[in-house]
Enzyme design. Structure first.
Site, PDB file in Angstrom:
ATOM      1  N   GLY A 170      31.447  81.438  -6.872  1.00 10.17           N
ATOM      2  CA  GLY A 170      30.328  80.840  -7.234  1.00 10.17           C
ATOM      3  C   GLY A 170      29.934  80.854  -8.678  1.00 10.17           C
ATOM      4  N   GLY A 171      28.951  81.176  -9.200  1.00  9.63           N
ATOM      5  CA  GLY A 171      28.916  81.147 -10.528  1.00  9.63           C
ATOM      6  C   GLY A 171      29.791  81.716 -11.472  1.00  9.63           C
ATOM      7  N   GLY A 404      53.298  52.764 -24.131  1.00  9.64           N
ATOM      8  CA  GLY A 404      51.972  53.544 -24.731  1.00  9.64           C
ATOM      9  C   GLY A 404      52.271  54.849 -24.933  1.00  9.64           C
ATOM     10  N   ALA A 405      53.237  55.334 -24.228  1.00 10.31           N
ATOM     11  CA  ALA A 405      53.584  56.743 -24.448  1.00 10.31           C
ATOM     12  C   ALA A 405      54.381  56.992 -25.740  1.00 10.31           C
ATOM     13  CB  ALA A 405      54.479  57.326 -23.405  1.00 10.31           C
TER      14      ALA A 405
END
Ligand code: HXC
Length: 514
Positions: A170-171, A404-405
Site C-alpha cells: 500500500g502506501g 538518434g541514439a
C-alpha cells in the site's frame, strides 16, 4: 535534588523494555522468518557505536507510561555514521503491529527527514511493515502524505536510500519509489495491492514473490535497483553505495585512495572488441579496464541489461558510468534502457558526479511494442537528461553510434564537454544495409546481380560514413584516440573539467517527458 538510584534504575528499565519492541516472542518469530530486528539491522548498517537514537521514548499509539509494561512505536530513528560520514536513519519494527505506520511513528520519521534536509545529510530508510495502520484511519494516511512531501523536497538535495527487508504494501511503497535507490532482500516484497486483492479484481493467481519480490522489481518493473539475497549482505552493499555519494548537492563526491595509476595504459583494450563488427562483447570488460582498480558498482544490474549504469572511481573520485551493452539486444536503446539511463544521468547531475559515457549503440529499437509503449517519450527522457546535465560529461564512441541514439548518448550536441572516439567508431544515420536499401533503391532494382551490387554499395557506404573521421572533421568528435590511452585521456579530461561551471537558463523547472 540529587538524581537517586531509583530514578536511574527506572530509566534503565524503561530503555530495556523499549528496546525489545514487540517483545521477545515476536522477535523470535521475526528471526524464524530469517529476518533481523530493526535494531540489529542498524548495527550492521552503521559504524560500531555510532548510532544515536531520537524519540526512543515515543510509545505505541494508544498506550501510556502508567501501563504495567510499556511498548515502543514501530520504528527506530536517529543518526549514525558510515565510514565516519553521517546519515540519518529510520528502521521499521515489524514486531510492533507489523511495522504499520501510525501518526506518532510518522512523526518520528518526519523529524529525522527534516533534520536531514536542514543539515544536508542523506537519509537511509529500512522498510519492513504492513503499510498504513488500519485502526489509525486518516491519521496514518496523513503521515504518509507528510513523508512523501519530504521525500520530494529532499529529492536532489540529499541522497535518499530505501532498503526493503520485509513487506512494503500500500502506501509503504510510495516513499521508496520517491527516493533515489531501492535495495530489496530476498525476504521482501513490494506491491500497491497484494495477491488477494489482485485475485478479486483481475482474477489472476499470483504469489507474493511473483507479484512483488526482489527479482520481479529488479528485472521486470525496474522499481528495485539492487536485489540482494541476504539482509546482512544487502546492508553492506548500502554502505558500499554510500561510499560513492556526496552528502548533499552542494558537496563534491568523496575521494577514496585506490592506488591505481592515473596514467595507466591498458594493452588489452586493443583486444576487447571482436574482429567482426556484428559480434557482441561485454562492455563491462572495457569499464573494468578503464576505471580505478576495476571497481564498478552497477545500479539496476538486472533491469534493461542493454545499458550499463553504475558508480566507479577515477583518481579516487566518484564518476557515473553509462555504457551501451552489446551483449544484450546489441545494446539497442529501448523504453526501459532509456528510462534507466536517464534516471541515472539525472542522479549524477543532481549530485555533482561527472558522467562518462561509452557508446556502442545500433539505434532506438523499432517495432509496434516499442511504439505503442511510448518509445518516443521514453527515448526523449534520455535526450533530456543528457541535455540538462551540467556536470562534466565525457563521451567515448567505441563502435557504433547510429541514428538518434548517436545524439542521445552524450553527444557534443547535447553539450558534452569532451567527445572522443576509437578508430573503430562508426557514426552514421543508420546501419549500412538499411541505408543502402533506401538510398540505392533504384540502382538495386536495376542490378543484374543484386547481391554483388549490394555488397559494393554497402562497402562504399561504410567507407564514406562508417568511421569517426567525418564527425572529427566537423569537430563533433574532439579526437580519435588509441584505445590503450582511454583511461589517461578520460582522467586528463576530468582534471581539465574540475572548474566547470555551466547552468540551465532560469526557470521554475523543465517539463521532462514523463
Ligand atoms: C494494522 C497490521 C497491519 C496494518 C499488519 N498488521 N499490517 N495492523 N494495520 N496495516 C498486524 C497484524 O494484524 C498482526 O498483528 C501483525 O501486524 C503481524 O502481521 P501478520 O499478518 O501476522 O504478518 P504476516 O503474516 O507476515 O503478513 C504481513 C502482511 C500482512 C503481508 C504485511 O500483515 C498484511 O497483509 N497486512 C496488511 C497490508 C495492507 O493491506 N496494508 C494497508 C495498505 S493501505 P497480530 O497482533 O495479529 O499479530 C495503505 C494506504 C496508504 O497503506 C496510502 C497512502 C497514500
Amino acid at each position: 535534588m540529587s538524581i537517586n538510584e531509583e530514578k536511574l534504575n527506572q530509566l534503565e528499565q524503561l530503555q530495556e523494555e523499549i528496546k525489545l519492541g514487540g517483545g521477545e516472542k515476536r522477535i523470535e518469530i521475526q528471526h524464524g522468518k530469517g529476518k533481523l530486528t530493526a535494531r540489529e539491522r542498524l548495527n550492521i548498517l552503521l559504524d560500531e557505536d555510532s548510532f544515536e537514537e531520537f524519540d526512543k521514548l515515543v510509545l505505541l499509539a494508544g498506550t501510556e507510561y502508567n501501563a504495567e509494561k510499556v511498548q515502543a512505536e514501530a520504528v527506530v530513528t536517529g543518526w549514525g555514521t558510515i565510514e565516519g560520514r553521517p546519515c540519518y536513519v529510520f528502521s521499521q519494527d515489524f514486531t510492533v503491529v507489523g511495522g504499520s505506520l501510525s501518526k506518532p511513528m510518522g512523526d518520528k520519521v518526519i523529524k529525522i527527514m527534516d533534520l536531514a534536509l536542514k543539515n544536508g545529510v542523506p537519509v537511509i530508510g529500512l522498510n519492513d511493515g504492513g503499510g498504513a495502520r488500519i485502526q489509525e484511519g486518516v491519521d496514518s494516511l496523513a503521515s504518509y502524505g507528510e513523508i512523501f512531501l519530504r521525500n520530494v523536497l529532499s529529492s536532489g538535495v540529499v541522497p535518499q536510500i530505501s532498503v526493503v527487508l520485509g513487506p512494503a504494501a500500500g502506501g509503504a511503497v510510495y516513499s521508496p519509489a520517491l527516493t533515489d535507490f531501492v535495495f530489496m532482500s530476498k525476504a521482501s516484497y513490494m506491491y500497491v495491492t497484494g495477491p488477494d486483492v489482485v485475485k478479486t479484481v483481475t482474477g489472476e493467481d499470483v504469489t507474493h514473490e511473483e507479484l512483488g519480490g526482489a527479482m520481479t522489481h529488479a528485472n521486470r518493473s525496474g522499481v528495485c535497483h539492487f536485489a540482494i539475497e541476504g539482509e546482512e549482505e544487502c546492508l553492506q552493499e548500502v554502505r558500499r553505495l554510500f561510499s560513492f555519494l556526496p552528502l548533499n548537492n552542494m558537496e563534491e563526491p568523496p575521494i577514496m585512495e585506490t592506488g591505481d595509476d592515473p596514467a595507466r595504459r591498458d594493452e588489452d583494450l586493443l583486444h576487447v572488441l571482436p574482429d567482426d563488427v556484428g559480434r557482441p562483447y561485454d562492455m563491462r570488460e572495457l569499464v573494468y579496464r578503464i576505471v580505478d582498480a576495476g571497481d564498478l558498482m552497477e545500479v539496476h544490474e538486472h533491469f534493461a541489461q542493454n545499458i550499463i549504469v553504475g558508480f566507479a572511481r577515477m583518481m579516487g573520485k566518484t564518476v557515473g558510468i553509462v555504457g551501451n551493452q552489446p551483449l544484450y539486444n546489441a545494446g539497442v536503446l529501448d523504453i526501459d534502457s532509456s528510462r534507466k539511463g536517464a534516471r541515472f544521468v539525472r542522479f549524477c547531475d543532481a549530485f555533482n558526479i561527472p558522467i562518462i559515457t561509452l557508446v556502442d549503440v545500433p539505434g532506438y529499437l523499432p517495432g509496434t511494442s516499442q511504439e505503442y509503449g511510448g518509445i518516443i517519450n521514453h527515448g526523449a527522457k534520455l535526450v533530456y537528461a543528457y541535455a540538462e546535465a551540467t556536470v562534466p560529461k565525457i563521451t567515448i564512441i567505441i563502435r557504433k553510434a547510429t541514428g538518434g541514439a548517436y545524439d542521445a548518448m552524450g553527444s557534443k550536441h547535447l553539450r558534452a564537454d569532451v567527445n572522443l572516439a576509437w578508430p573503430t567508431a562508426e557514426i552514421a544515420v543508420m546501419g549500412p544495409d538499411a541505408a543502402v536499401n533506401i538510398i540505392n533503391r533504384a540502382e538495386l532494382a536495376r542490378a543484374k546481380n543484386i547481391d554483388k551490387t549490394r555488397a559494393k554499395l554497402v562497402a562504399e557506404y561504410k567507407r564514406q560514413f562508417a568511421n569517426p573521421y567525418v564527425a572529427a572533421s566537423r569537430g563533433f568528435i574532439d579526437d580519435v584516440i588509441d584505445p590503450r590511452e582511454t583511461r589517461p585521456r578520460i582522467i586528463r579530461a576530468l582534471k581539465m573539467l574540475e572548474s566547470k561551471n555551466d547552468q540551465m537558463p532560469p526557470k521554475k523547472h523543465g517539463n521532462l517527458p514523463l
